[in-house]
Design a protein around this motif. Sequence first.
Motif, short mmCIF file in Angstrom:
data_model
loop_
_atom_site.label_atom_id
_atom_site.label_comp_id
_atom_site.label_asym_id
_atom_site.label_seq_id
_atom_site.Cartn_x
_atom_site.Cartn_y
_atom_site.Cartn_z
N ILE A 37 5.45 -2.34 0.95
CA ILE A 37 5.93 -2.02 -0.40
C ILE A 37 6.83 -0.78 -0.30
O ILE A 37 6.41 0.33 -0.62
N PRO A 38 8.05 -0.95 0.18
CA PRO A 38 8.91 0.23 0.38
C PRO A 38 9.43 0.79 -0.95
O PRO A 38 10.22 0.16 -1.64
N ASN A 39 8.91 1.94 -1.30
CA ASN A 39 9.44 2.68 -2.45
C ASN A 39 9.18 4.17 -2.24
O ASN A 39 8.53 4.56 -1.27
N ILE A 40 9.65 4.97 -3.15
CA ILE A 40 9.57 6.42 -3.00
C ILE A 40 8.11 6.91 -3.01
O ILE A 40 7.75 7.83 -2.28
N VAL A 41 7.25 6.30 -3.80
CA VAL A 41 5.87 6.74 -3.90
C VAL A 41 5.12 6.50 -2.59
O VAL A 41 4.44 7.40 -2.07
N THR A 42 5.26 5.31 -2.02
CA THR A 42 4.57 5.05 -0.75
C THR A 42 5.15 5.90 0.37
O THR A 42 4.44 6.34 1.26
N LEU A 44 6.33 8.97 -0.01
CA LEU A 44 5.77 10.31 -0.20
C LEU A 44 4.31 10.39 0.24
O LEU A 44 3.88 11.40 0.80
N ILE A 45 3.57 9.32 0.00
CA ILE A 45 2.18 9.28 0.44
C ILE A 45 2.11 9.33 1.98
O ILE A 45 1.31 10.07 2.56
N ALA A 46 2.97 8.54 2.63
CA ALA A 46 3.00 8.55 4.10
C ALA A 46 3.40 9.94 4.61
O ALA A 46 2.80 10.45 5.56
N LEU A 47 4.38 10.56 3.97
CA LEU A 47 4.79 11.90 4.36
C LEU A 47 3.65 12.90 4.18
O LEU A 47 3.43 13.76 5.03
N ALA A 48 2.89 12.75 3.10
CA ALA A 48 1.75 13.64 2.86
C ALA A 48 0.72 13.51 3.98
O ALA A 48 0.18 14.52 4.46
N PHE A 49 0.44 12.29 4.43
CA PHE A 49 -0.52 12.11 5.53
C PHE A 49 0.00 12.68 6.84
O PHE A 49 -0.76 13.25 7.61
N VAL A 50 1.29 12.57 7.08
CA VAL A 50 1.88 13.17 8.28
C VAL A 50 1.70 14.68 8.22
O VAL A 50 1.29 15.31 9.20
#
Length: 138
Positions: A37-42, A44-50
């Motif tokens: 589900i490529p969008n800005i929210v997902t 940002l969530i992936a970036l937060a986990f990194v």
Amino acid sequence: MSQNYNNHKRFYPLFHFITIPLTVLGLGLAIYTVISIPNIVTGLIALAFVLILFTAFMARMFSLKAQDRAARAEEKLRYFILSGKPLPAQLRLRQIIALRFASDDELISLVDKTLSGNLSPQEIKKEIKMWRGDYHRI
């Protein structure tokens, strides 16, 4: 239980067995979500986990560096008290950290042996006959 070569490594369960695995799992799920589900929210969530994973590893590295500095200072003082001389500058930090497990009776001879044979930290630990436990380092 007394420490020896076989059981001296320590883990902090909350960090090593819960925080890191859950963060890695969350990062994996976040990356999967970004792909499906490529969008800005997902994204940002992936970036937060990194960032969380990076922060956890940096915090671990910083705490180990502080413990290394304290152990080096302690060993320098202990060697000076036992020998009346400063700890030889040729010793690498990892060697000094390994020497902290040696008893007072064998520290000076083990330092000499380390310098003459350029022993690795593992070799130093294996040479220790009377183990001096370090129950504070994690």
